[in-house]
Design an enzyme around this catalytic site. Structure first.
Site, PDB file in Angstrom:
ATOM      1  N   ILE A 368      -7.950   5.963   0.228  1.00 11.14           N
ATOM      2  CA  ILE A 368      -8.350   4.789  -0.956  1.00 11.14           C
ATOM      3  C   ILE A 368      -9.976   3.336  -0.355  1.00 11.14           C
ATOM      4  O   ILE A 368     -10.328   2.886  -1.041  1.00 11.14           O
ATOM      5  CB  ILE A 368      -7.560   4.374  -1.910  1.00 11.14           C
ATOM      6  CG1 ILE A 368      -7.034   5.293  -2.567  1.00 11.14           C
ATOM      7  CG2 ILE A 368      -7.818   2.858  -2.380  1.00 11.14           C
ATOM      8  CD1 ILE A 368      -5.586   4.904  -3.292  1.00 11.14           C
ATOM      9  N   GLU A 396      13.951  16.412  12.615  1.00  9.44           N
ATOM     10  CA  GLU A 396      15.682  16.266  12.259  1.00  9.44           C
ATOM     11  C   GLU A 396      15.703  17.733  10.750  1.00  9.44           C
ATOM     12  O   GLU A 396      15.785  17.131   9.772  1.00  9.44           O
ATOM     13  CB  GLU A 396      15.295  15.483  11.230  1.00  9.44           C
ATOM     14  CG  GLU A 396      16.292  14.227  12.445  1.00  9.44           C
ATOM     15  CD  GLU A 396      17.355  14.372  13.004  1.00  9.44           C
ATOM     16  OE1 GLU A 396      17.066  14.447  14.195  1.00  9.44           O
ATOM     17  OE2 GLU A 396      18.058  14.154  12.261  1.00  9.44           O
TER      18      GLU A 396
END
Ligand SMILES: Cc1cc2nc3c(=O)[nH]c(=O)nc-3n(C[C@H](O)[C@H](O)[C@H](O)COP(=O)(O)OP(=O)(O)OC[C@H]3O[C@@H](n4cnc5c(N)ncnc54)[C@H](O)[C@@H]3O)c2cc1C
Length: 417
Positions: A368, A396
């Protein structure tokens, strides 16, 4: 179950305080820390004191141990009388998002038990908790101290059951041999929770978790990694060569391991830490989203055609929706942990959603903003967030692993949705 995301007045005040620090103190230095590959100790010390003065207990017993919602936002006692949790996990995700919005690199290297906290808290004996958390009691005045979590090995990342670090009982000690890699704060940690196996053929039933203290003979630091993102955070290799660990450092004691408790210790850790990691991803994603939103406001509204503006706003709206949904999943998983509900599936959902939503937010925000989005400046951190965010879909448990966990549980636990 009735989910209740009510925060206490004190917790909301703390969030405002953290937000102000993230904006005014942390964010302006984030790029410099990224370039230097570290946060200066003096800053960490001052930050620790500041957090303590705000009433934070995070550097002593793990992220987000602050007192929970005994009273509602107006300071009144809750009307219902069911037992209330401390709200530690819910407040932890709230604080993590704010700090990661400031700088995730700093958040990763804050002193305290870190990822080592949950396994000690969840599986340690009362004596072990006292001993290993006790070293953080002087965190306001004493030297900076860290804990760490050592599970990953060169050939065992996603497949935790494949760990090959061995442990063998020898009188009053255990002898550990193996290598752990990518350990956050591994080189500086006063102790690290190390996962090992008595016999790889036993699979998960053979796993044991030890707290290995810095300076233990045979325990050394290998390589410190050069990373794409989160460069201010230290990621180390740890080497165990005939490392003699006292038997009292076996987490939970021998009776814990008649079943698959060692493996479960590793997994239970994730139930608490995955929502925290998801919240950090939301914080980085929100930072990128807000930057793109402000850029659009400043550069497009008056000078560009409405259709083009509308298309860009639609992209912003999509990013915002993704992050809001991920945050809701994250809060749900944290609330469940606080209130004693099994939350493995929800913790995985939060992490899978947040990692993807935040990566998308960072990519779209750069697009953008065009060329400006790829430039590094003190107040223009999109390229840094782009580098930082990818790992949130890796550590994780990778995104694929979260989706496997979710799918398995959706098919075996049909009642829980
Ligand atoms: C910055 C950083 C900090 C870290 N901190 C810690 C720490 O403090 N402590 C610690 O123990 N570890 C830590 N890690 C390690 C991290 O948890 C692992 O990198 C992660 O679990 C993935 O393991 P891996 O890198 O070996 O990838 P692998 O497991 O080898 O995966 C490679 C690819 O294969 C895919 N894959 C694997 N298995 C399957 C499957 N069954 N089905 C489909 N796809 C699959 C994965 O999704 C991934 O895309 C850290 C890593 C990083 C980068």
């Amino acid at each position: 179950m009735t989910i209740d995301f009510t925060f206490s007045k004190r917790q909301l005040e703390m969030r405002e305080g953290i937000r102000a620090i993230a904006k005014n103190v942390i964010r302006p230095q984030a790029l410099a820390w990224d370039r230097e590959g570290a946060v200066p100790e003096e800053f960490l010390r001052n930050f620790t004191r500041l957090a303590a003065s705000m009433g934070s207990n995070a550097m002593r017993g793990g992220l987000g141990d602050e007192g929970g919602p005994d009273v509602d936002v107006h300071g009144k006692a809750h009307a219902d009388t069911r037992p209330r949790s401390s709200g530690a996990n819910l407040f932890g995700v709230l604080a993590s998002e704010e700090l990661a919005w400031g700088d995730a690199g700093l958040l990763m290297c804050l002193p305290g038990p870190g990822l080592g906290g949950p396994p000690v808290r969840g599986s340690g004996t009362p004596e072990q908790k006292k001993r290993f958390f006790g070293i953080f009691d002087d965190y306001e005045t004493g030297p900076l101290k860290w804990g760490a979590y050592g599970l990953t090995e060169p050939n065992a990342g996603s497949d935790v059951s494949a760990i090959r670090t061995t442990c063998r009982k020898d009188g009053t000690h255990w002898i550990l041999n193996g290598r752990k890699c990518y350990i956050t704060n591994g080189a500086r940690a006063s102790w690290t929770v190390i996962f090992a196996t008595v016999d790889p053929a036993l699979g998960r039933a053979g796993h044991r978790a030890f707290v290995v203290e810095k300076g233990t003979p045979g325990f050394s630091v290998g390589r410190i990694e050069e990373k794409m993102g989160l460069r201010a955070s230290e990621t180390a290799e740890l080497v165990l060569e005939d490392c003699r660990v006292p038997a009292e450092n076996l987490l939970g004691g021998e009776e814990k391991y008649v079943t698959k408790e060692g493996f479960m210790t590793a997994m239970k850790t994730f139930d608490n830490t995955r929502p925290l990691v998801a919240a950090m991803a939301c914080g980085i994603g929100r930072a990128a989203y807000e930057h793109a939103r402000d850029f659009v406001k400043e550069h497009y509204v008056l000078s560009r055609s409405i259709p083009r503006y509308a298309a860009i706003v639609e992209r912003l709206a999509k990013i915002g929706r993704g992050l809001a949904a991920a945050r809701a999943l994250t809060w749900r998983a944290a609330w469940m942990a606080d209130n004693g509900f099994a939350n493995a599936k929800e913790a995985s959902m939060s992490k899978a959603a947040a990692g993807q939503a935040a990566i998308r937010a960072c990519i779209e925000a750069i697009e953008i903003c065009g060329a400006e989005g790829s430039i590094a400046r003190e107040h223009q951190l999109l390229e840094k967030w782009f580098r930082d965010i990818k790992v949130y879909d890796i550590f994780e448990g990778t995104g694929q692993i979260q989706r496997i966990v979710i799918a398995k549980r959706l098919l075996t636990d049909l009642k829980s949705f």
